[in-house]
Design a protein around this motif. Structure first.
Motif, short mmCIF file in Angstrom:
data_model
loop_
_atom_site.label_atom_id
_atom_site.label_comp_id
_atom_site.label_asym_id
_atom_site.label_seq_id
_atom_site.Cartn_x
_atom_site.Cartn_y
_atom_site.Cartn_z
N THR A 241 53.41 33.26 30.06
CA THR A 241 54.09 31.98 30.18
C THR A 241 55.09 32.05 31.34
N LEU A 242 55.76 30.93 31.60
CA LEU A 242 56.64 30.86 32.76
C LEU A 242 57.78 31.89 32.75
N PRO A 243 58.49 32.09 31.64
CA PRO A 243 59.55 33.11 31.67
C PRO A 243 59.05 34.50 32.03
N ILE A 244 57.84 34.87 31.55
CA ILE A 244 57.29 36.19 31.89
C ILE A 244 56.88 36.23 33.36
N GLY A 245 56.32 35.13 33.85
CA GLY A 245 55.99 35.07 35.27
C GLY A 245 57.22 35.18 36.14
N LEU A 246 58.30 34.55 35.71
CA LEU A 246 59.55 34.65 36.46
C LEU A 246 60.11 36.07 36.43
N GLN A 247 60.00 36.73 35.29
CA GLN A 247 60.47 38.11 35.19
C GLN A 247 59.65 39.04 36.07
N SER A 248 58.36 38.76 36.20
CA SER A 248 57.53 39.61 37.06
C SER A 248 57.93 39.49 38.52
N LEU A 249 58.46 38.34 38.93
CA LEU A 249 58.94 38.19 40.31
C LEU A 249 60.18 39.03 40.56
N SER A 250 61.08 39.06 39.57
CA SER A 250 62.33 39.80 39.75
C SER A 250 62.15 41.31 39.65
N SER A 251 61.01 41.77 39.12
CA SER A 251 60.78 43.20 38.95
C SER A 251 60.01 43.82 40.10
N GLU A 252 59.78 43.06 41.16
CA GLU A 252 59.07 43.60 42.32
C GLU A 252 59.95 44.61 43.04
N ASN A 253 59.31 45.50 43.81
CA ASN A 253 60.07 46.51 44.55
C ASN A 253 61.02 45.86 45.56
N VAL A 254 60.53 44.85 46.26
CA VAL A 254 61.36 44.09 47.20
C VAL A 254 61.33 42.64 46.76
#
Length: 292
Positions: A241-254
């Motif tokens: 869902t959207l909150p998990i998708g948003l969290q995946s963006l913030s967990s990127e290396n850069v």
């Protein structure tokens, strides 16, 4: 003998009076609220601003007005980062949860408010007492139960706990709203030959529409924003869902902060629009439930 004259204000001009303590208190409270609103709104305004900037401009400074505004950040976040799939998943989970919550607990509220059956009062108090149970305490039992049922990792593994978690507040609001409906309407409908289900659907439900919308809104917003249970339950990216998708963006290396803020804007805007559209019904529903 010198006469002492008393100064009087000229006709047509009111005498100037020092501000009273109450007026001064209002001014102080108004200034404090304005300051609080400014502090609270700044992060939101910065998020909106960053969603229309490129990565370089976001990092270079904290100015709110973009120097080179662009929609490309939103377009890239929506298309290339699969936010459309996340949006659809969130929409389906929220829609199923709202429909089931309104259907089940409007019927439960009607039963508690109108019908008479053994243990009614104790059962109602039991549901209301669940308001004081922290959701985190039942997280592990929910996950274990879903695993045994075979729905762990699916959207139904989110919908059913969300519906169950909305029971206490929804029943409380709907019971208050149905209690406020005059009982003479039910008696008149029964004289006309209407059954209990027909009375509930065609007599009572239309009269408590604000309460129904209030329950739907109070269910939709936390369901849309839920992160913890979603993070624990879902492990397939196609179900995110959207909150998990948003969290995946913030967990990127850069992390790309412009894409992150664009994703946050996509998450927040539907909730804000929904509340603004239903604000009148929300207030009326709360007032009606409290009066009931």
């Amino acid at each position: 003998m010198t006469s002492i004259s008393t100064a009087r204000p000229r006709a047509g001009r009111p005498a100037l009076r020092p501000p009273s303590g109450r007026a001064l208190a209002r001014v102080v409270v108004g200034l404090l609220l304005a300051l609080y609103a400014l502090v609270s709104l700044y992060p939101f305004l910065w998020m909106v601003s960053a969603a229309f900037k490129d990565q370089v401009e976001v990092i270079s400074g904290g100015h709110l007005i973009p120097h080179h505004p662009t929609f490309q950040t939103l377009i890239d976040t929506w298309n290339e980062l699969h936010f459309f799939d996340f949006f659809v998943n969130s929409l389906l989970v929220t829609l199923y949860t709202v429909v089931l919550t309104v259907a089940f607990y409007s019927a439960a509220g009607y039963a508690f408010a109108v019908l008479r059956f053994p243990g009614r009062g104790a059962l109602q108090k039991l549901f209301v007492s669940l308001l004081f149970v922290p959701g985190i305490t039942v997280m592990l039992p929910i996950v274990l139960l879903e695993n045994k049922m075979g729905i762990l990792g699916t959207h139904w593994g989110l919908v059913l706990p969300f519906v169950n978690g909305g029971a206490p507040l929804s029943i409380l609001l709907m019971t208050g709203a149905f209690t406020a409906v005059p009982g003479e309407l039910r008696d008149s409908a029964r004289v006309d030959g209407a059954g209990e289900l027909r009375i509930f659907a065609f007599v009572y439900l239309p009269l408590v529409r604000p309460a129904l919308i209030t329950v739907a809104l109070l269910t939709a917003i936390p369901t849309w924003n839920e992160f913890l249970l979603t993070r624990v339950s879902l492990n397939d990216p196609s179900t995110y869902t959207l909150p998990i998708g948003l969290q995946s963006l913030s967990s990127e290396n850069v992390p790309h902060y412009n894409n992150l803020m664009a994703g946050a804007l996509i998450v927040v805007v539907p909730v804000i629009l929904l509340f603004l559209c239903l604000q009148k019904y929300f207030v009326n529903g709360l007032v009606g439930a409290v009066k009931g």
